[in-house]
Design a protein around this motif. Sequence first.
Motif: not given
Length: 327
Positions: A105-107, A305-309, A312-313, A317-318
């Motif tokens: 998540v940090f990266e 942005k697609p990387v977050y999509e 992300g989940k 909750d991190y």
Amino acid sequence: MKTLIKAAALAMTALAVALPATAEIEPVTLRLAHVVNEQDGFHAAALKFKELVAERSNGAIQIEVFPNATLGDERTLLEGMQIGTVDMGVITNGPVSNFLEDMAVFELPFLFPSSEAAYKVLDGEIGQELLDRLSEVNLKGLAYAERGFRNLTNSERAVNTPADMAGMRIRVMENPVYIDTFRELGADAIPMAWTEALTAMQQGTIDGQENPVNVVHSFKLNETQTNMTMTRHAYAPAIFVMGLPVWDKLSEEAQTIIDDAAQEAAEYERALNASQQEEQLQELRDAGMIINDSADLTVFAEAVKPVYEKYGKKFGDYLPRIQDALK
């Protein structure tokens, strides 16, 4: 006579109390490994750690440092720690996340706006929680050093926008977040160990790589890479990590010494990186590397942005917790 015996016993008790706790630490030598060279910040962190541990244990705990991947690549080192054949190391976060996925998540790209923001999260509740969770995979997380903000280098052309990366063969860490980040930027992302990447750059089988300035400088990547774009696309922590089998054999006092020394050595390495970066950039320029520090990074951030999509989940909750902490 009894009075003399009693007095002697009391004196011995007082002496025992007065002796430092480190006098009771069982002597041990620990092998600490990393995959980079002696000019790298990881090595500076390792040497600082060695110094602090020896000093605080009165020499009872000795650290042997093995640089240059002499004990294996980062995955091999982590696997060795799990089974007790390697004691500890300074390891880039990317490979660690292959063992505990949530560490990745940090990266996520463009997550942290500054080093200070990253330190706030890493040294706070979220970072420490994830360090503790490494016990789930038989590892002991000690502290976050850093690899730092990562930038793109290549041997082909200047990169000002993601479109300039089209078709470039870019080495990335063996980490799905990095792989997908560079695919979204249009590159041909090629995951491989660092030792293999060095050879691949020399042979021209890859066009570029992404790493912080200190790595580009310490490995003289200007000899194979003509361009660097200061994309700062991801902040990469590094972790002082130990195998849980070795950690569990240490006394509580020894554990405290090692834990505290790791944090101090990590903070030392962070400060060292910050103080050296401008000088390192100038030396790279003087050696002929073209450095672009004016690219519009909002275009790069939009492209990933697609990387977050996608991810992300997956981190539970991190991600929202980190975003809340950064407000």
